[in-house]
Write an enzyme that holds these catalytic residues in place. Structure first.
Site, PDB file in Angstrom:
ATOM      1  N   LYS A  37       0.855  -1.186   0.000  1.00 39.99           N
ATOM      2  CA  LYS A  37       0.000   0.000   0.000  1.00 39.99           C
ATOM      3  C   LYS A  37       0.893   1.240   0.000  1.00 39.99           C
ATOM      4  CE  LYS A  37      -4.009   2.007   2.342  1.00 39.99           C
ATOM      5  NZ  LYS A  37      -4.982   1.875   3.458  1.00 39.99           N
TER       6      LYS A  37
ATOM      7  N   GLU B 186     -18.872  -5.661  11.297  1.00 39.10           N
ATOM      8  CA  GLU B 186     -19.726  -4.922  12.223  1.00 39.10           C
ATOM      9  C   GLU B 186     -20.701  -5.829  12.971  1.00 39.10           C
ATOM     10  OE1 GLU B 186     -18.198  -2.202   9.080  1.00 39.10           O
ATOM     11  OE2 GLU B 186     -19.194  -4.161   9.046  1.00 39.10           O
TER      12      GLU B 186
ATOM     13  N   ARG C  82     -25.007  -2.245   8.770  1.00 36.74           N
ATOM     14  CA  ARG C  82     -24.743  -3.660   8.532  1.00 36.74           C
ATOM     15  C   ARG C  82     -25.088  -4.518   9.740  1.00 36.74           C
ATOM     16  NH1 ARG C  82     -19.388  -4.737   5.049  1.00 36.74           N
ATOM     17  NH2 ARG C  82     -20.111  -3.757   3.135  1.00 36.74           N
TER      18      ARG C  82
END
Length: 641
Positions: A288, A377, A405
């Site tokens: 990244k 979640e 969610r």
């Protein structure tokens, strides 16, 4: 600043242009694409490190596959900047995330190359599988379907559900696992450790070498014969069976891991995988922030750094000449430590947002009492519920939009059992440049429908601290929601002493006689500004800070409706089913008659832009509140309930 693309990138207006280039030119395309992203984001802002990490993959995918006929689905979308630039949006890219400009995420109505709208995590495999199954049903057997998912997104239950289905579905789908050990913060959990083992163990390196040695003998561009495919599968299973590959056990053909920054290897590999039918997974390893040294070293900071000097790496901060209010998230992060130092039952939970929610402070100071559970979640909520059954006071901090969610878990595992889990919903209301996938518009409406739940919102930092303090007291025996917005509060001196606030009690901010304005949460500060303007016009508005929408302060509302025939409600949430609806329900229940105007997020999808631009568009910025008040005072009462 005039930013120009490199000599090759400036000629690429669609993937068809990219495919006209030779393979030897792709290295230069990657360098120019990476530099263009750095140039634009440094000046205009946006997400940064994620897209740098998939430059080579973005180029390889559009070079090998016949997009948009072949359908490419990006998970989340932080990583899709290179994709956007290569698909006809290069010149518009500087408008990325700006009001009326390009979305920061793939968006179906923006481009035919954006096959699926994303912004949240872990949806790509399900979406691509659905597309592949539909194509198979329609007889489009030559159509390719590719899902690009990060290793952080792979931790979500939805991704595992999709993998489980993909392995037995008769569909042509390629899942590319972009493994960089990062989402926004470093990844956590057993899957991270498993992928690390794959990339470092001799057995899996042997598998990689065997597979790619075999692929290297196959004629590029020609279809595999059944004998070749069978030989490949036997080679894979012969090695994998010795080490038990998770993906192979789900009946996905596994390839890799390979270097995700080797454009030659990527294009050759993808070209070969095109000819292997059925569900398959390619594991690539990337960095990244690749190509920008500071982003490679500190990937969390450079996930979305804001504006910066690309040469020195200096991140520009707004210059101020006096103390500034903190961000609400930081008030939460420091306050939970203060409370936890006095109450050993307090635990902190977050699903992959330790930096965004500022739970990182507690994780650093109290690592045995604060946990990042990964991008899941639902698990975070039920985990919190399990802890609550054992007497723990759990602060479960989740972005409002992401909390959607976990609605089922909030109902079944928390509310029905009446467990005193404390939900701190960060980024509530309009969040700004991230747009509709991140706006926290609906939590008031859907949580208000659930029995047992207390729903609150602070107007300032002091109220946030006091609500957190009140929620963790033993006398609170209910699920407790505290919602607060992205960004700064209003109190530079915010470390105030704790005071208990009884659930369902509001406060009068100022007296008045012409109209009563009822606010919920931080937008009460917009009302304060509007009142100053109205007072200068000779009007006398009253202002009430509700603090709770469930339960409502009925004594305060009786006072309002006995004394005012004109009432305005202001909320940073969906009007439909929100605070205004709750007030009108109260009015109807007690047979009051008044004219009520509701200000908040209208019944439409609000796009991206700076928060103040979106507040203005929706009509509840200070000027909009003042305007609505003047209009109401000019009207006769035409609506009664």
């Amino acid at each position: 600043m005039n930013i120009t693309a490199g000599s090759l990138l400036s000629q690429i207006n669609s993937p068809a242009d990219l495919r006209k280039l030779s393979k030897d030119q792709l290295h230069q395309v990657c360098e120019e694409l990476r530099q263009y992203i750095i140039d634009v984001v440094s000046v205009h802002g946006g997400h940064f490190a994620a897209s740098l990490g998939v430059v080579e993959l973005s180029v390889a995918l559009h070079y090998v596959f016949n997009t948009p006929y072949d359908q490419l689905v990006w998970d989340v979308g932080h990583q899709a900047y290179g994709h956007k630039i290569l698909t006809g949006r290069r010149d518009a890219f500087p408008t990325n995330r700006k009001y009326k400009g390009l979305s920061g995420f793939p968006k179906r109505d923006e481009s035919e190359y954006d096959t699926f709208g994303v912004g949240h995590s872990s949806t790509s495999i399900s979406a691509a599988l659905g597309m592949a199954m539909a194509s198979h049903y329609k007889g489009e057997l030559d159509r390719q379907h590719i899902a690009v998912i990060g290793d952080g997104a792979m931790t979500a239950g939805m991704a595992f559900e999709a993998l489980n289905h993909a392995g037995v579905a008769n569909a042509n789908v390629l899942i590319i696992l972009n493994d960089n050990c990062m989402s926004i913060d470093p990844n956590v959990g057993a899957l991270k450790e498993y992928l690390t083992d794959i990339t470092t163990s001799p057995t899996y390196n042997k598998l990689r070498d065997d597979v790619w040695h075999l692929l290297g003998k196959l004629p590029v561009g020609k279809r595999f014969t059944r004998e070749m495919a069978s030989k490949l599968e036997a080679s894979l299973k012969g090695v994998v069976s010795k080490s038990s590959n998770l993906f192979e056990s789900l009946q996905l053909r596994y390839f890799g891991p390979i270097d995700g920054h080797n454009i030659t290897k990527l294009t050759d590999t993808l070209q070969d995988l095109k000819d292997i039918p059925g569900p398959k997974l390619l594991h690539i390893v990337t960095t990244k922030g690749k190509g920008y040294a500071l982003a490679e070293k500190d990937q969390t900071t450079w996930h979305a750094p804001g504006l910066f000097d690309k040469i020195t790496g200096e991140i520009f901060k707004k210059q101020v000449d006096r103390p500034q209010p903190p961000k609400y998230q930081d008030v939460f992060g420091h306050t939970i430590i203060e409370l936890a130092e006095k109450n050993d039952k307090i635990i902190g939970i977050t699903p992959a947002m330790p930096s965004g929610s500022s739970l990182k402070f507690m994780m650093e100071k109290m690592p045995d009492r604060a946990f990042d559970v990964g991008i899941c979640e639902q698990h975070a909520v039920t985990l919190s519920a399990g802890m609550a059954t054992q007497g723990m006071r759990v602060f479960c901090t989740i972005y409002s939009s992401f909390f959607q969610r976990a609605f089922d878990q909030a109902v079944h595992d928390v509310a029905i059992q009446n467990l005193p889990v404390i939900f701190c919903l960060d980024r509530a209301g309009l969040v700004g440049e991230d747009g509709p996938t991140h706006h926290g518009a609906y939590d008031i409406a859907y949580m208000r429908s659930i029995p047992n739940v207390i729903i609150s919102a602070p107007m300032n930092e002091e109220e946030l601290r006091n609500l957190m303090y009140s929620a963790q007291l033993e006398e609170n025996t209910h699920p407790y929601v505290i919602r607060y917005p992205r960004g700064q509060g209003v109190m530079p001196e915010w470390r105030t002493p704790f005071k208990a606030i009884k659930a369902g009690t509001g406060r009068k901010v100022r007296d008045g006689k012409d109209v009563a304005i009822l606010s919920f949460g931080h937008v009460g500060n917009f009302v304060t500004e509007a009142c100053k303007e109205l007072i200068s016009d000779g009007l006398q508005p009253a202002h009430y800070d509700l603090r709770f929408v469930k339960p409502l302060d009925e004594a305060m509302l009786h006072e309002v409706f006995r004394n005012f025939s004109k009432v305005i409600t202001v909320e940073d949430g969906a009007i439909t089913g929100g605070v205004g609806s709750a007030v009108v329900e109260f009015m109807s229940k007690y047979n009051y008659h008044a004219q009520v105007k509701m200000l908040g997020i209208p019944d439409k999808i609000v796009e991206h832009g700076k928060p103040e631009e979106l507040y203005r568009e929706c009509g509840y910025d200070p000027a909009g509140i003042a305007r609505a008040t003047r209009e109401m005072l000019r009207e006769k009462i035409t609506v009664t309930v």
